[in-house]
Enzyme design. Structure first.
Site, mmCIF file in Angstrom:
data_model
loop_
_atom_site.group_PDB
_atom_site.id
_atom_site.type_symbol
_atom_site.label_atom_id
_atom_site.label_comp_id
_atom_site.label_asym_id
_atom_site.label_seq_id
_atom_site.Cartn_x
_atom_site.Cartn_y
_atom_site.Cartn_z
ATOM 1 C CB SER A 33 3.973 6.718 1.870
ATOM 2 O OG SER A 33 4.452 7.287 3.055
ATOM 3 N N GLY A 34 1.752 5.898 4.263
ATOM 4 C CA GLY A 34 0.694 6.427 5.118
ATOM 5 C C GLY A 34 -0.568 5.584 5.144
ATOM 6 N N GLY A 65 0.849 -1.181 0.000
ATOM 7 C CA GLY A 65 0.000 0.000 0.000
ATOM 8 C C GLY A 65 0.886 1.234 0.000
ATOM 9 C CB SER A 91 5.669 -4.092 -3.072
ATOM 10 O OG SER A 91 4.607 -4.279 -2.161
#
Length: 181
Positions: A19-20, A17, A91
């Site tokens: 960032s954050g 997923g 990824s």
């Protein structure tokens, strides 16, 4: 004997997923729960591995793929030795995740989702703020590529689910797939 349960074969929980999205939070909570259940667990955090092994690597597509392949190899070794490997890694490329699935074998892909506005609000590394100011380009999931998983084993929405609900969903899937008794 150290009192830990031995799995005949370990498995990898692959958290992907932008960032954050909540990957690190889920990884830590999952590891804690699995350890409480008595299993050997290792978190392979993409940022930590990158900083430790090759801090000047960069973020080109080729650099990201090389980094992902190193993590895949580490997860494969851990899984084949009875460890639950929890990979927390953006990824962004579907092909790399498919390669990981094929290489590792016992594999659970978990798409950790959060809407862009939630990720911008969290912004744990300040990356979205920099992207919004135009200081960086190609931020994954903002103006950079992130190929969403089409058919992950588990999809969690960290803006709607608690970390405990996310952990329960992943463990339920691991049992359903026969990776945990």
């Amino acid at each position: 004997m150290d009192g830990l349960k031995n799995l005949e074969k370990g498995f990898t929980i692959w958290l992907t997923g932008p960032s954050g999205a909540g990957k690190t939070t889920l990884a830590v909570k999952l590891a804690r729960k699995l350890r409480e259940m008595g299993y050997r667990v290792e978190i392979l955090d993409g940022d930590t591995i990158r900083k430790t092994l090759y801090p000047n690597l960069g973020f080109s597509k080729e650099a990201r793929e090389m980094h992902n392949r190193v993590v895949i190899h580490m997860a494969k070794l851990l899984s084949r030795n009875g460890v639950v490997a929890i990979v927390s890694l953006i990824s962004p490329y579907k092909a790399v995740r498919e390669y990981a699935r094929k290489e590792i074998g016992n594999f659970i892909e978990v798409y950790v989702y959060a809407p862009l506005e939630v990720r911008i609000q969290r912004d744990p590394k300040g990356l979205y703020a920099k992207a919004l100011r135009g200081e960086i380009k190609g931020l994954t999931g903002y103006d950079g590529v992130y190929e969403e998983p089409e058919d992950p084993e588990v999809r969690v929405d960290s803006s709607k689910m608690t970390p405990e609900e996310e952990v329960a969903a992943v463990i339920e899937k691991a049992r359903e797939l026969g990776y945990l008794p």
